[in-house]
Design a protein around this motif. Sequence first.
Motif, mmCIF file in Angstrom:
data_model
loop_
_atom_site.group_PDB
_atom_site.id
_atom_site.type_symbol
_atom_site.label_atom_id
_atom_site.label_comp_id
_atom_site.label_asym_id
_atom_site.label_seq_id
_atom_site.Cartn_x
_atom_site.Cartn_y
_atom_site.Cartn_z
ATOM 1 N N VAL A 521 0.881 -1.516 0.060
ATOM 2 C CA VAL A 521 0.059 0.172 0.289
ATOM 3 C C VAL A 521 0.537 1.141 -0.200
ATOM 4 C CG1 VAL A 521 -1.565 1.677 0.707
ATOM 5 C CG2 VAL A 521 -1.644 -1.371 1.230
ATOM 6 N N MET A 522 0.751 2.105 -1.118
ATOM 7 C CA MET A 522 1.271 3.785 -1.357
ATOM 8 C C MET A 522 0.457 4.405 -0.896
ATOM 9 S SD MET A 522 4.246 3.391 -4.164
ATOM 10 C CE MET A 522 5.906 2.579 -4.054
ATOM 11 N N ILE A 523 0.743 5.398 0.314
ATOM 12 C CA ILE A 523 -0.038 7.167 0.964
ATOM 13 C C ILE A 523 0.703 7.561 -0.284
ATOM 14 C CG2 ILE A 523 -1.994 8.152 1.455
ATOM 15 C CD1 ILE A 523 -2.286 4.992 3.041
ATOM 16 N N GLU A 524 0.347 8.640 -0.690
ATOM 17 C CA GLU A 524 0.741 10.302 -0.176
ATOM 18 C C GLU A 524 -0.295 10.846 0.522
ATOM 19 O OE1 GLU A 524 3.185 12.769 -4.465
ATOM 20 O OE2 GLU A 524 0.352 13.074 -3.749
ATOM 21 N N VAL A 525 1.006 11.494 1.645
ATOM 22 C CA VAL A 525 0.893 12.186 2.458
ATOM 23 C C VAL A 525 0.974 13.670 2.563
ATOM 24 C CG1 VAL A 525 0.417 10.681 4.114
ATOM 25 C CG2 VAL A 525 2.193 11.969 4.178
ATOM 26 N N PRO A 526 -0.102 14.296 3.114
ATOM 27 C CA PRO A 526 0.770 15.987 3.244
ATOM 28 C C PRO A 526 1.361 16.241 4.529
ATOM 29 C CG PRO A 526 -1.378 16.249 2.990
ATOM 30 C CD PRO A 526 -1.396 14.652 3.793
ATOM 31 N N VAL A 527 2.264 16.559 4.042
ATOM 32 C CA VAL A 527 3.514 16.847 5.634
ATOM 33 C C VAL A 527 3.461 18.664 5.984
ATOM 34 C CG1 VAL A 527 6.492 17.745 5.666
ATOM 35 C CG2 VAL A 527 5.460 15.585 3.974
ATOM 36 N N LEU A 528 2.409 18.510 7.127
ATOM 37 C CA LEU A 528 2.592 19.827 8.395
ATOM 38 C C LEU A 528 3.321 20.949 8.196
ATOM 39 C CD1 LEU A 528 -0.447 17.797 10.125
ATOM 40 C CD2 LEU A 528 -1.184 19.371 8.123
ATOM 41 N N ALA A 529 4.637 20.038 8.254
ATOM 42 C CA ALA A 529 6.020 21.034 9.761
ATOM 43 C C ALA A 529 6.753 19.701 9.166
ATOM 44 C CB ALA A 529 5.581 21.449 10.368
ATOM 45 N N CYS A 530 7.718 21.034 8.940
ATOM 46 C CA CYS A 530 9.316 20.061 9.486
ATOM 47 C C CYS A 530 10.131 20.725 10.129
ATOM 48 C CB CYS A 530 10.302 19.917 7.692
ATOM 49 S SG CYS A 530 9.487 19.222 6.708
ATOM 50 N N THR A 531 10.423 20.228 11.280
ATOM 51 C CA THR A 531 10.598 20.878 12.259
ATOM 52 C C THR A 531 11.688 19.937 12.859
ATOM 53 O OG1 THR A 531 9.978 21.125 15.346
ATOM 54 C CG2 THR A 531 9.043 19.768 13.834
ATOM 55 N N GLY A 532 12.723 20.313 14.363
ATOM 56 C CA GLY A 532 13.237 19.376 14.801
ATOM 57 C C GLY A 532 13.284 19.250 16.248
ATOM 58 N N LYS A 533 12.221 19.941 16.561
ATOM 59 C CA LYS A 533 11.126 19.152 18.600
ATOM 60 C C LYS A 533 10.644 17.882 18.112
ATOM 61 C CE LYS A 533 9.446 21.611 21.976
ATOM 62 N NZ LYS A 533 8.405 23.516 22.722
ATOM 63 N N ALA A 534 10.882 17.621 19.377
ATOM 64 C CA ALA A 534 10.142 16.250 18.903
ATOM 65 C C ALA A 534 8.847 16.606 20.366
ATOM 66 C CB ALA A 534 10.582 15.378 19.044
#
Length: 756
Positions: A521-534
């Motif tokens: 199964v392959m799903i293309e998902v939106p990236v809400l943000a790229c962050t360095g904080k977990a």
Amino acid sequence: MWKNYAADYIRHNRAGSGSVIAASFIAALFLSFLCSTFYHFWLDAVEGTKLENGGWHGRITAELGEDELEEIRSFPNVEKVALTGEYETVREEQASGKREAVDITFHNKRTVYRDMQDIVRTLGLSEEAAEYNYQLLSLYFVRIPGDTMPRLLMPAYFAIVVMVCISLILVIHNSFAVSMNNRIRQFGIFSGIGATKRQILTCLMEEAVVLSAVPILFGILLGVVLSFVTVRAMGTFAANLAGGRKMDFALHPVVLILIFLLAFLTVLISAWIPAQRLSRLTPLEAIRGAGGAELMKKKHSPLLSAFFGMEGELAGNALKAQKKALRTTSFSLTLAFLGFMLMQCFFTLSGISTRHTYFEAYQDVWDIYIRVKDEKIENFEQIDEVRAVEGAESCIVYQKAEAVSMIPAKDISQELAAAGGIEGLAGIYLGEEGNAYPIETPLVILDDQSFAEYCREIGIEEEAGQEGVIVLNRIWNSAESNFRYPEYLPYIQADTRKITLLGKGYSDDKTAMPEEMAGNVMIEVPVLACTGKAPALREDYGKSDYPLVQFISLGYWSKVLERIGGAEKDIFIRVLAKDRESSEAQDRLEDSLTGMMDKKYEIESENRIREKRDNDTMIRGYELILGGVCAFFALIGIAHVFSNTAGFIRQRKREFARYMSVGLTPEGMRKIFCIEAVIVVGRPLAAALFLTIAVTVGMIRASYLDPAEFMREAPILPILAFVLAVLGFVALAYLTGGRKILRMDLAEALRDDTML
């Protein structure tokens, strides 16, 4: 004749027999304590295995009715047949008489394999239907085909007991040697009038048996008592730890008999070594006193002379004369110092490391941590109740899943590309420009409220927080930093807006391309943000595996991403308490959380303060046990010093009488004894210190710790206390022997020895 002589000598020389009696008692005490304690450890390992894996010996996995179960019970070696809880079927199947798995316990464990094969053949099943509890059977010394369990426990116990026996022989044979060497001239005279070597050896061994029998019995009894006290103390200690259990003392009569035989054999070998050496002396050698220590001649000790003058020269000469006799002392004290110093340095480094990587790293992240077993987060019905529990400041419910991100080479960050790219840093080949390659992607599924709070923390509008993933956009720069003080680079471009996720069921072939994974199964998902904080979770995001961690909401997982699968079977609850310093408050919070869930779910809980307390207690326990081993080696060396000083009284009386005849004062004699005591301790200490420093430097480098931090916490005081204690006992040994020499009569000491 020789039996009467041996008995007569023992009656009239009780003082001279004291060291032999004491040595035999100590040997029996140590061996009894060690063997009794090890036997308990073995019983505890068996009990722990039964609690963890069950007490069954063989298991049959098949649909069995009551007739088949009765047929299994009819085998003569079968002790018990029980339905295993792990493979228990639903109530409807139980009512129909069907069973999926049956655990079998046998009377004679040695024939488990043969009996299981007979049962399988009788029931008409294949050999694959039979399973074996290898871990439990290995503790019973039963090895069957297919058993790959390593035999480590009992060989380790056996090796330790053998080492202790050898060490005791090296120590207590000197006590026998002292008693026997005092009578060299007597046996020389007896040999001259017709006594054979066998008769002399027999006489000496009979004396050893008579002197050792009663001390061995009392030593064994006291050793068992000490073992009982130790086991009860350890049981109390273990019961207070999380997950600990009470330990009871037990001792089989056969073990007691083996302890007696082992102690008696150890003492007999210790007596036989000097006895056979003495029996081989010729009459002339014996009458002349051969075998005694002679002072070394024409030997110079420039270092001792420079520091201590004439007394240093004399002390060095005396120690060279005793070099062979002091080998056991040097070896034992070296092991004691080395073991104790390494233990202290190791636990200091381990404590610093644990503090950095666990307690300090996560102390602001969690107070109560609960694992809910075999439950999916979308089916967990108590999220709101958990978040509303009294005493909790914040709570996150989450589940982990495994997926794969298809990352094109063009989306890799410029910083990562400049550092060599994923190919150079993580060893992952991306192929030609424009191709995508699978990157391991841990997914963290947060409950919706926690995900919304996380979005607000990193500056994302809450409305967008339910329809995409948040990428933890960092990769460990292993080329320019270490795991202790990691530095990170951006993993992908900060403006990446879509990622293709792939189910974890992809091929293990890392060279496979996406078209070869068409079945997943392959799903293309939106990236809400790229962050360095977990988010504040007690998780290590895998520096060594170079993952691309992503966070998603429970709603988005249930709606879209659940189709890719890969979810782990447990969910986790991380709770921060309002009162973070009180152990009582955290205990109440933990009780409230577990009380609302343990009736419906199978859970495991951890408490931060209790974990820290238990960790410190365990470290102290390990230090106590290992410190006891080091003290034992030190005691061997100290006992050997006492034995050696007692053995050299006669020779040293004549030595110091000569010195006094040429003007040596009692103060000079005391100075010689002090110098010898310092050298006896100083040489092993110097060797152990050199090795300890070398090993500790290696451990500091391997753990990437700051050497200055270790130096601030270096265990100088415990090591200094241990060294001073050993030095004190060695000095006491020399003081005891020296006082006898200082009280001697000069004329009597210079006279030739006569028959006692």
